[in-house]
Design a protein around this motif. Structure first.
Motif, short mmCIF file in Angstrom:
data_model
loop_
_atom_site.label_atom_id
_atom_site.label_comp_id
_atom_site.label_asym_id
_atom_site.label_seq_id
_atom_site.Cartn_x
_atom_site.Cartn_y
_atom_site.Cartn_z
N ALA B 11 0.83 -1.22 0.00
CA ALA B 11 0.00 0.00 0.00
C ALA B 11 0.86 1.26 0.00
O ALA B 11 0.49 2.28 0.59
N GLN B 29 -5.40 4.18 -3.09
CA GLN B 29 -5.74 3.04 -2.23
C GLN B 29 -6.45 3.48 -0.95
O GLN B 29 -7.15 2.69 -0.33
N LEU B 40 -10.23 1.51 -1.48
CA LEU B 40 -9.66 0.37 -2.22
C LEU B 40 -8.85 -0.51 -1.28
O LEU B 40 -8.86 -1.75 -1.40
N LEU B 41 -8.12 0.09 -0.33
CA LEU B 41 -7.37 -0.70 0.66
C LEU B 41 -8.33 -1.58 1.46
O LEU B 41 -8.08 -2.77 1.67
N THR B 44 -9.65 -4.38 -0.59
CA THR B 44 -8.62 -5.41 -0.77
C THR B 44 -8.59 -6.33 0.45
O THR B 44 -8.61 -7.56 0.35
N THR B 61 3.69 -0.11 3.71
CA THR B 61 3.32 1.20 3.17
C THR B 61 4.41 2.20 3.47
O THR B 61 5.40 1.89 4.15
N SER B 115 -2.81 -2.90 -3.40
CA SER B 115 -3.91 -2.41 -2.56
C SER B 115 -4.90 -1.56 -3.33
O SER B 115 -5.89 -1.08 -2.77
N ASP B 116 -4.65 -1.36 -4.62
CA ASP B 116 -5.46 -0.38 -5.35
C ASP B 116 -6.12 -0.96 -6.59
O ASP B 116 -6.44 -0.26 -7.53
#
Lengths: 352, 352
Positions: B11, B29, B40-41, B44, B61, B115-116
Motif C-alpha cells: 500500500a 488506495q 480500495l485498501l 482489498t 506502506t 492495494s489499489d
C-alpha cells in the motif's frame, strides 16, 4: 449645504440566473462578478463619485440584505439604507425613497439606478448623468437613459424617441413616443433598423417634486401610503410602519406605473458601454478575455483546449479545465455548475 | 495456532493519475473511489476475509501513510504495518515483509497483492487464492495470477503460459514460458489471439522459504540487508534499522528482480472481474452507471444531457452538470478537474 443631487440605488433584486455565483441569499449585486475586487453594488456606487455627495446616496434593498449593504458601502449613512420588508417591484421602492428624500430635501434632483448593471465608459456615463441632472433641476421632466442598440436584443425593453426635435434647453434630450416591451427577434430587428429606438437601461433622472406628483396622479393609492408617513420619516417609528404598510403596496414596476402613463417623458440617448449583465453570455462579453475568448475569475485556474468559456469560482483553490468550448463553469460555496452557455436559460431550473 | 496463510498488502503507491481524487498525500488506495463506502485498501482487505486470519495480515506502506492504514484497517495488529522510509518499488518491499514473516512463521504461505485494484467476483477470487495457497503449501513454486484478457490492453504486462500441461497437483496451474512488458497495440492483439497470454495482475502466491530463497539466489545484496536484521524484527530497534538500511536497497520491481529470472514460475489463469483501476476510463468501466453511461460519486449530483462521463466529487455539496460527453469531473479538497476522458493521460501534467 449637502448639494441637490441625490442617488438612489435599487439593490433589492434576487437574481438567480447566475446561480450558483448569485443566489437568493447573495444576489449578484453583492458579488464581485467581474473579478475586479469590487461588487456590482460597489461599482455602481463608484461610478457616481463626484456627482453625488455620499450623504445623498440612498440604497433601497430587502431587509435581509441590509448587512451586506452596510458592509459593502460603509461610507454612506446607515439611515440612507431603506429596508423593504418584502419585494414589491420598482414602483413602491421608488415611491418610498422619493417621499423619504422629499422629507429631507424638497428640491432634490434624483438619479435612480439598478445596482447590478455595468458601465464601461464611466467618464461618458458621468457626463450624461450630470447633463440630465442639470436638465431636471430646471424642469419637471422625467428623463430616461436610452442605450444606443448594437444588436437586435430581445432581452431588453425599447424606448421609441421622437428625434425630430430635441428639448430647447438640452439638445441631447428628446421626447419619448412610446415604451416597447421586450420584443421578439423580428421586431427587435425592425427597431434597430430605425434610428429612434433605444434600450431602456432602467436609469431615471427627475426632481423629487416631479416624481412625487407623478405618483400622486397615476398611483394615488401608492402615494397615500408614503404621503401618510411624512411625519415619521427619520424617526424610530419609520421602519415599523414600513414593515406594516409596504406589504400592502401593489407589485408594479415604475415603467408600468408611471412611465408608460405620464405625458412628459424624455429620453437621453447615450453610449457608454452599458450592460445589465442579465446572462452569463453578457458577463463573458464584458469581461477581459484571453486570446481564446475565455474569462476567468478565481484563484489558480488553468485552461487547456478551452475556448469561449467563463470560469467563475469562489471557494475552489485550484481549477484545471480541459476541452470545453462555450461553457460556464461556476462554483460558489461548494456548489458547482457546468453548463453550455447556449443552455443558460435553464440555470434557474437547474438550481431548484 | 494462527494459521499458515498470510496476506501481504502493498500500500505504498502514490498514484497521481487520479488527481485530484488521488494525490501524493492521499493516494487512491486510501480513497473510496467506487463510492461504496470502503476505500480500495479496505476492499482489498475485505476480499481475503475467511482466507487469512487478521493477525496474519501485513501491510507494507510508506511511513507517511501509516496513520491512514491504522485508521482504515483498525483490526490488524499495529506491528503488522511495516513502514518504508522511502519508495523502492516492490522487490525491497516484498523482501522486507518476507523476512519479517519468516521471523514469526517459518512455514508461512503468503499471498501478495496490490492495494489499489478491484475484483468484481469475490467468491471466484477466493476460490483461486485458496487453491493457489494450498498448492504452494506443498511445493516451492512461485505462482502468479494471470487474468484472461478480453481486449488488447497496452497498459498491462503479459504472462505467456505453457498450456500444454498443467502441474500434477493442481490442474489449473501452468508453467510460465515468459513475462512480456507492456506491449504496443499490435503486439497486444497478437497476444490475445493466442490463448496462452494473460495479464499480470501483480498478485503472487508462494511459501516464505521459496521467496526468501529466491531473493538469496537472485538478489543477494538485497537479501543480506534483511537477513542481517533477523535478530531485530519485532524489537524496538527494527524501525530505526529499517530507516537506515531501506534507502540502500535497489529500486527494482519483484517482476524484474525475481520472476523474470527464476526457473520455476507458475501461472494460475483466472477470471474474476479484475481491474488495476489504472485510468479514469477503467474506473468508469467498473462502476455502476446510469442509463447514459455515467458514473457518479459524491453528494447531490444532477446530470443533464451528459453521457459517458465520470463525476467524482469530495467536498462539493451540490453539482449540476449539463452537456458533457465523455468527461471526467473530479473534485477533492477544493481542487477541481474537468477533462475529456480521452485526454486523461495528461492529468499528471495538469496536476503539476
Amino acid at each position: 449645504m449637502r448639494g441637490r443631487n441625490h442617488l438612489v440605488i435599487m439593490a433589492g433584486g434576487a437574481g438567480t440566473r447566475f446561480w450558483p455565483m448569485s443566489t437568493q441569499d447573495n444576489p449578484k449585486q453583492f458579488v464581485d462578478v467581474m473579478g475586479c475586487g469590487r461588487t456590482l453594488l460597489q461599482l455602481t456606487y463608484d461610478r457616481f463619485g463626484g456627482i453625488v455627495p455620499v450623504e445623498n446616496v440612498w440604497v433601497v434593498t430587502s431587509a435581509k440584505y441590509a448587512d451586506k449593504v452596510y458592509e459593502q458601502l460603509p461610507d454612506i449613512p446607515v439611515g440612507n439604507v431603506l429596508l423593504e420588508p418584502c419585494r414589491r417591484n420598482t414602483a413602491p421602492c421608488i415611491a418610498y425613497v422619493s417621499w423619504k428624500i422629499k422629507s429631507v430635501d424638497p428640491k432634490a434632483n434624483i438619479v435612480v439606478t439598478p445596482s447590478d448593471h455595468i458601465v464601461v465608459n464611466v467618464p461618458e456615463f458621468q457626463r450624461v448623468v450630470r447633463s440630465a441632472l442639470g436638465f431636471v433641476a430646471e424642469s419637471d421632466a422625467i428623463v430616461t437613459l436610452g442605450m444606443k442598440p448594437n444588436r437586435p436584443e430581445t432581452g431588453y425593453g425599447y424606448i421609441q424617441a421622437d428625434l425630430s426635435y430635441s428639448t430647447a434647453r438640452n439638445k441631447e434630450i428628446y421626447r419619448v413616443d412610446s415604451f416597447k416591451e421586450k420584443p421578439d427577434v423580428d421586431t427587435a430587428r425592425k427597431y434597430i433598423m430605425q434610428k429612434n429606438f433605444f434600450w431602456n437601461a432602467g436609469i431615471f433622472i427627475w426632481n423629487v417634486s416631479t416624481i412625487v406628483n407623478a405618483f400622486r396622479v397615476y398611483q394615488p393609492a401608492l402615494s397615500a401610503i408614503f404621503e401618510d408617513m411624512l411625519p415619521v420619516y427619520g424617526t424610530e417609528a419609520e421602519q415599523k410602519l414600513i414593515d406594516e404598510r409596504f406589504p400592502l403596496c401593489e407589485n408594479i414596476s415604475v415603467d408600468y406605473a408611471i412611465l408608460e402613463k405620464a405625458e412628459e417623458i424624455y429620453v437621453f440617448p447615450a453610449e457608454f458601454g452599458w450592460s445589465d449583465l442579465g446572462t452569463w453570455g453578457s458577463l463573458l462579453q464584458n469581461m477581459e478575455k484571453d486570446s481564446y475568448g475565455n474569462a476567468c475569475t478565481g484563484s489558480s485556474i488553468s485552461l487547456y483546449e478551452t475556448s469561449g468559456s467563463v470560469v467563475h469560482t469562489d471557494t475552489l483553490r485550484r481549477v484545471v479545465v480541459q476541452g470545453l468550448e462555450g461553457f460556464i463553469v461556476a462554483e460558489k460555496d461548494g456548489t458547482l455548475l457546468i453548463c453550455r452557455l447556449s443552455e443558460e436559460q435553464r440555470i434557474r431550473q437547474f438550481s431548484e
